[in-house]
Design a protein around this motif. Structure first.
Motif, PDB file in Angstrom:
ATOM      1  N   ALA A  24     -46.732   4.706 -11.577  1.00 49.52           N
ATOM      2  CA  ALA A  24     -46.002   4.329 -10.365  1.00 49.52           C
ATOM      3  C   ALA A  24     -45.715   5.540  -9.494  1.00 49.52           C
ATOM      4  O   ALA A  24     -45.804   5.473  -8.262  1.00 49.52           O
ATOM      5  N   GLY A  25     -45.391   6.659 -10.131  1.00 48.32           N
ATOM      6  CA  GLY A  25     -45.088   7.869  -9.388  1.00 48.32           C
ATOM      7  C   GLY A  25     -46.263   8.367  -8.565  1.00 48.32           C
ATOM      8  O   GLY A  25     -46.092   8.921  -7.472  1.00 48.32           O
ATOM      9  N   GLN A  26     -47.478   8.158  -9.075  1.00 50.14           N
ATOM     10  CA  GLN A  26     -48.670   8.602  -8.346  1.00 50.14           C
ATOM     11  C   GLN A  26     -48.941   7.748  -7.113  1.00 50.14           C
ATOM     12  O   GLN A  26     -49.539   8.221  -6.141  1.00 50.14           O
ATOM     13  N   PHE A  27     -48.494   6.493  -7.151  1.00 50.50           N
ATOM     14  CA  PHE A  27     -48.790   5.592  -6.042  1.00 50.50           C
ATOM     15  C   PHE A  27     -47.655   5.502  -5.026  1.00 50.50           C
ATOM     16  O   PHE A  27     -47.889   5.402  -3.818  1.00 50.50           O
ATOM     17  N   VAL A  28     -46.415   5.520  -5.507  1.00 52.32           N
ATOM     18  CA  VAL A  28     -45.278   5.331  -4.597  1.00 52.32           C
ATOM     19  C   VAL A  28     -44.359   6.550  -4.563  1.00 52.32           C
ATOM     20  O   VAL A  28     -43.333   6.518  -3.878  1.00 52.32           O
ATOM     21  N   GLY A  29     -44.702   7.601  -5.282  1.00 56.20           N
ATOM     22  CA  GLY A  29     -43.836   8.776  -5.324  1.00 56.20           C
ATOM     23  C   GLY A  29     -42.865   8.703  -6.480  1.00 56.20           C
ATOM     24  O   GLY A  29     -42.656   7.633  -7.075  1.00 56.20           O
ATOM     25  N   TRP A  30     -42.238   9.819  -6.784  1.00 58.07           N
ATOM     26  CA  TRP A  30     -41.350   9.881  -7.955  1.00 58.07           C
ATOM     27  C   TRP A  30     -40.096   9.036  -7.779  1.00 58.07           C
ATOM     28  O   TRP A  30     -39.464   8.635  -8.770  1.00 58.07           O
ATOM     29  N   ARG A  31     -39.717   8.731  -6.545  1.00 59.11           N
ATOM     30  CA  ARG A  31     -38.503   7.952  -6.325  1.00 59.11           C
ATOM     31  C   ARG A  31     -38.664   6.504  -6.789  1.00 59.11           C
ATOM     32  O   ARG A  31     -37.666   5.851  -7.153  1.00 59.11           O
ATOM     33  N   GLY A  32     -39.892   5.991  -6.782  1.00 59.28           N
ATOM     34  CA  GLY A  32     -40.129   4.616  -7.208  1.00 59.28           C
ATOM     35  C   GLY A  32     -39.648   4.335  -8.623  1.00 59.28           C
ATOM     36  O   GLY A  32     -38.881   3.382  -8.845  1.00 59.28           O
ATOM     37  N   PRO A  33     -40.062   5.128  -9.622  1.00 57.37           N
ATOM     38  CA  PRO A  33     -39.565   4.907 -10.986  1.00 57.37           C
ATOM     39  C   PRO A  33     -38.051   5.025 -11.087  1.00 57.37           C
ATOM     40  O   PRO A  33     -37.414   4.306 -11.869  1.00 57.37           O
ATOM     41  N   PHE A  34     -37.439   5.921 -10.293  1.00 54.39           N
ATOM     42  CA  PHE A  34     -35.983   6.067 -10.329  1.00 54.39           C
ATOM     43  C   PHE A  34     -35.299   4.802  -9.807  1.00 54.39           C
ATOM     44  O   PHE A  34     -34.298   4.338 -10.376  1.00 54.39           O
ATOM     45  N   TRP A  35     -35.837   4.232  -8.720  1.00 54.67           N
ATOM     46  CA  TRP A  35     -35.279   2.986  -8.206  1.00 54.67           C
ATOM     47  C   TRP A  35     -35.453   1.852  -9.217  1.00 54.67           C
ATOM     48  O   TRP A  35     -34.544   1.020  -9.390  1.00 54.67           O
ATOM     49  N   ALA A  36     -36.589   1.814  -9.872  1.00 57.25           N
ATOM     50  CA  ALA A  36     -36.828   0.762 -10.870  1.00 57.25           C
ATOM     51  C   ALA A  36     -35.845   0.876 -12.023  1.00 57.25           C
ATOM     52  O   ALA A  36     -35.286  -0.139 -12.491  1.00 57.25           O
ATOM     53  N   LEU A  37     -35.600   2.102 -12.500  1.00 56.97           N
ATOM     54  CA  LEU A  37     -34.652   2.304 -13.594  1.00 56.97           C
ATOM     55  C   LEU A  37     -33.234   1.930 -13.162  1.00 56.97           C
ATOM     56  O   LEU A  37     -32.464   1.364 -13.948  1.00 56.97           O
ATOM     57  N   ALA A  38     -32.891   2.224 -11.905  1.00 56.88           N
ATOM     58  CA  ALA A  38     -31.561   1.862 -11.405  1.00 56.88           C
ATOM     59  C   ALA A  38     -31.382   0.346 -11.396  1.00 56.88           C
ATOM     60  O   ALA A  38     -30.349  -0.181 -11.831  1.00 56.88           O
ATOM     61  N   ALA A  39     -32.393  -0.365 -10.907  1.00 55.30           N
ATOM     62  CA  ALA A  39     -32.300  -1.828 -10.821  1.00 55.30           C
ATOM     63  C   ALA A  39     -32.277  -2.473 -12.203  1.00 55.30           C
ATOM     64  O   ALA A  39     -31.478  -3.385 -12.471  1.00 55.30           O
ATOM     65  N   LEU A  40     -33.145  -1.999 -13.096  1.00 54.21           N
ATOM     66  CA  LEU A  40     -33.233  -2.597 -14.431  1.00 54.21           C
ATOM     67  C   LEU A  40     -31.969  -2.344 -15.250  1.00 54.21           C
ATOM     68  O   LEU A  40     -31.526  -3.211 -16.012  1.00 54.21           O
ATOM     69  N   SER A  41     -31.383  -1.164 -15.114  1.00 58.55           N
ATOM     70  CA  SER A  41     -30.160  -0.875 -15.872  1.00 58.55           C
ATOM     71  C   SER A  41     -28.982  -1.691 -15.338  1.00 58.55           C
ATOM     72  O   SER A  41     -28.113  -2.115 -16.113  1.00 58.55           O
ATOM     73  N   ALA A  42     -28.945  -1.927 -14.023  1.00 62.80           N
ATOM     74  CA  ALA A  42     -27.897  -2.787 -13.470  1.00 62.80           C
ATOM     75  C   ALA A  42     -28.056  -4.215 -13.990  1.00 62.80           C
ATOM     76  O   ALA A  42     -27.071  -4.877 -14.338  1.00 62.80           O
ATOM     77  N   LEU A  43     -29.309  -4.678 -14.070  1.00 65.04           N
ATOM     78  CA  LEU A  43     -29.578  -6.011 -14.622  1.00 65.04           C
ATOM     79  C   LEU A  43     -29.191  -6.079 -16.091  1.00 65.04           C
ATOM     80  O   LEU A  43     -28.607  -7.073 -16.559  1.00 65.04           O
ATOM     81  N   ALA A  44     -29.487  -4.996 -16.842  1.00 63.65           N
ATOM     82  CA  ALA A  44     -29.128  -4.955 -18.257  1.00 63.65           C
ATOM     83  C   ALA A  44     -27.619  -5.022 -18.436  1.00 63.65           C
ATOM     84  O   ALA A  44     -27.122  -5.654 -19.374  1.00 63.65           O
ATOM     85  N   ALA A  45     -26.863  -4.390 -17.535  1.00 63.01           N
ATOM     86  CA  ALA A  45     -25.400  -4.424 -17.627  1.00 63.01           C
ATOM     87  C   ALA A  45     -24.877  -5.853 -17.509  1.00 63.01           C
ATOM     88  O   ALA A  45     -23.945  -6.257 -18.212  1.00 63.01           O
ATOM     89  N   VAL A  46     -25.501  -6.633 -16.631  1.00 62.25           N
ATOM     90  CA  VAL A  46     -25.087  -8.028 -16.452  1.00 62.25           C
ATOM     91  C   VAL A  46     -25.363  -8.833 -17.719  1.00 62.25           C
ATOM     92  O   VAL A  46     -24.494  -9.579 -18.195  1.00 62.25           O
ATOM     93  N   PHE A  47     -26.562  -8.677 -18.281  1.00 56.23           N
ATOM     94  CA  PHE A  47     -26.920  -9.431 -19.482  1.00 56.23           C
ATOM     95  C   PHE A  47     -26.071  -9.015 -20.665  1.00 56.23           C
ATOM     96  O   PHE A  47     -25.578  -9.856 -21.428  1.00 56.23           O
ATOM     97  N   ILE A  48     -25.902  -7.711 -20.852  1.00 55.46           N
ATOM     98  CA  ILE A  48     -25.130  -7.236 -21.996  1.00 55.46           C
ATOM     99  C   ILE A  48     -23.679  -7.661 -21.866  1.00 55.46           C
ATOM    100  O   ILE A  48     -23.031  -8.041 -22.845  1.00 55.46           O
TER     101      ILE A  48
END
Length: 419
Positions: free
Chosen positions: A161-185
């Motif tokens: 993902a970093g090669q296609f959208v830049g290094w910020r893309g994976p960081f945004w994905a991790l931010a969104a997924l961890s927020a979703l995990a907080a809701v489920f947990i």
């Protein structure tokens, strides 16, 4: 809502799998930097070795965070602690993704590491309590499996993902997924918690066991050797082996597959012969890293060596973790956190020294040379542990009574590695 009791035979509570997803995110964020070094270096205007500090400071944050949070949250509500940890983890990645300052990104990495330490120290307690005594080991294995899969799946995907959208893309994905995990947990962790009475005196008393520190030292050295090389494997692959940047994630998948195989194999072989397994694996790791220096000019050969690096290096982890927990007796909470810290001491020290070697006249072969030396040092505490383990001396357990020491050939409980 799925049951969290863990009383159904053969079936783990859903909360265990959700917590494992959280550990997957934590493992991905720690090691994905290795696959994003070129993008981070260019995007933040720093050298490759300086960008590698993002790995080092996260490890430092984990060194401090795991034991600190383990003690700080012993009597706090587990549900709120985990939700808050994931929220801070998400916020840290958002700040990093929005920033153009290397210093700000560096600080955000420290904050997310502290949150990871909090999640780690409480998540295992919640998972094992939900699963119940009969499935506690299996629940721990599932949690650790999230970290291992991060190397197999999360890190390569993040690198792609970093090669296609830049290094910020994976960081945004991790931010969104961890927020979703907080809701489920937050939904699946029970609000009424049953917590055992905790004795800080017993926890600190377990640290007087000398063999515990030998096991922790082995954890430091083996992870330091592997991560010294892995942290800067991307420039080695592209500049020396001539592997295209787009193909680097496939090599990272090979490393992750090796790490998964090493963790599984080491855990099984280490049940019967823990010291033979760890000494052999550590020696093999040092040899693999040494061979990487002259043989890293060929793409196929270096890919095989990267796979073997994960296989041999991670075979040590479950065994030394199991031994450390055994030596801790009845006070494993702080020891579990210190084991996490020990692995991250290796990550921080190995990646820092390797970064200096990369900037030296050694160039891209500097990190594997550093890794070879550090991995070879693993043999010292392991041999000392083998010798001390056959002495028959007593160990002090949490309640202050003497108990016979187990010889190293005894079968330790299978406890997976923290890395």
């Amino acid at each position: 809502m799925p049951s969290t009791s863990g009383t159904t035979p053969g079936k783990l509570p859903f909360v265990v799998w959700v917590l494992a997803a959280g550990t997957f995110l934590m493992g991905t964020t720690e090691f994905v930097i290795a696959g994003l070094l070129p993008e981070l270096s260019t995007g933040l205007g720093v050298s490759t070795s300086r960008a590698g500090l993002l790995i080092t400071v996260f490890a430092v944050g984990m060194i401090i965070g795991a034991p600190t949070m383990a003690l700080a949250t012993l009597r706090l509500p587990q549900r709120q602690t985990i939700i808050l940890a994931l929220a801070v983890f998400s916020l840290g990645h958002m700040v990093a993704a929005l920033s153009t300052s290397f210093t700000v990104v560096l600080a955000a990495r420290v904050v997310t590491a502290l949150a990871t330490g909090a999640f780690w120290s409480v998540g295992f307690v919640v998972a094992t309590a939900a699963a119940g005594p009969q499935q506690a080991t299996r629940a721990t294995g599932v949690m650790i499996g999230g970290l291992t899969l991060a190397n197999v799946i999360g890190v390569p995907i993040g690198s792609f993902a970093g090669q296609f959208v830049g290094w910020r893309g994976p960081f945004w994905a991790l931010a969104a997924l961890s927020a979703l995990a907080a809701v489920f947990i937050g939904r699946f962790i029970p609000t009424r918690e049953q917590r055992a009475t905790v004795s800080l005196r017993a926890e600190f008393g377990a640290l007087r066991q000398g063999r515990l520190w030998l096991a922790l030292s082995a954890a430091v050295f083996i992870m330091g050797g592997v991560l010294a090389t892995y942290s800067y494997v991307t420039p080695l692959l592209t500049d020396r082996a001539g592997i295209p940047a787009g193909a680097v994630p496939f090599v990272l998948i090979a490393f992750g597959a090796g790490a998964l195989g090493g963790t599984t194999t080491g855990g099984r072989l280490g049940e019967r012969r823990p010291m033979v397994t760890t000494i052999t694996a550590a020696a093999a790791t040092a040899l693999v890293l040494l061979l990487m220096i002259p043989l890293s000019t060929d793409a196929v050969t270096v890919t095989v060596l990267v796979f073997l690096m994960g296989l041999t290096g991670f075979a040590v982890n479950p065994v030394v973790t199991a031994l450390a927990m055994r030596f801790a007796g009845d006070a494993p909470t702080l020891t579990s956190a210190l084991t996490t810290s020990a692995f991250n001491v290796g990550v921080a020290g190995g990646s820092f020294i390797a970064g200096a070697a990369l900037d030296s006249s050694l160039g891209v072969t500097g990190p594997p040379l550093v890794g070879t030396v550090i991995a070879a040092l693993t043999l010292l505490p392991l041999i000392a542990l083998a010798v001390r383990g056959t002495s028959g001396k007593s160990r002090i357990v949490a309640h202050g009574t003497a108990a016979p020491a187990h010889a190293p050939s005894d079968r330790p409980a299978r406890t997976p590695s923290h890395h």
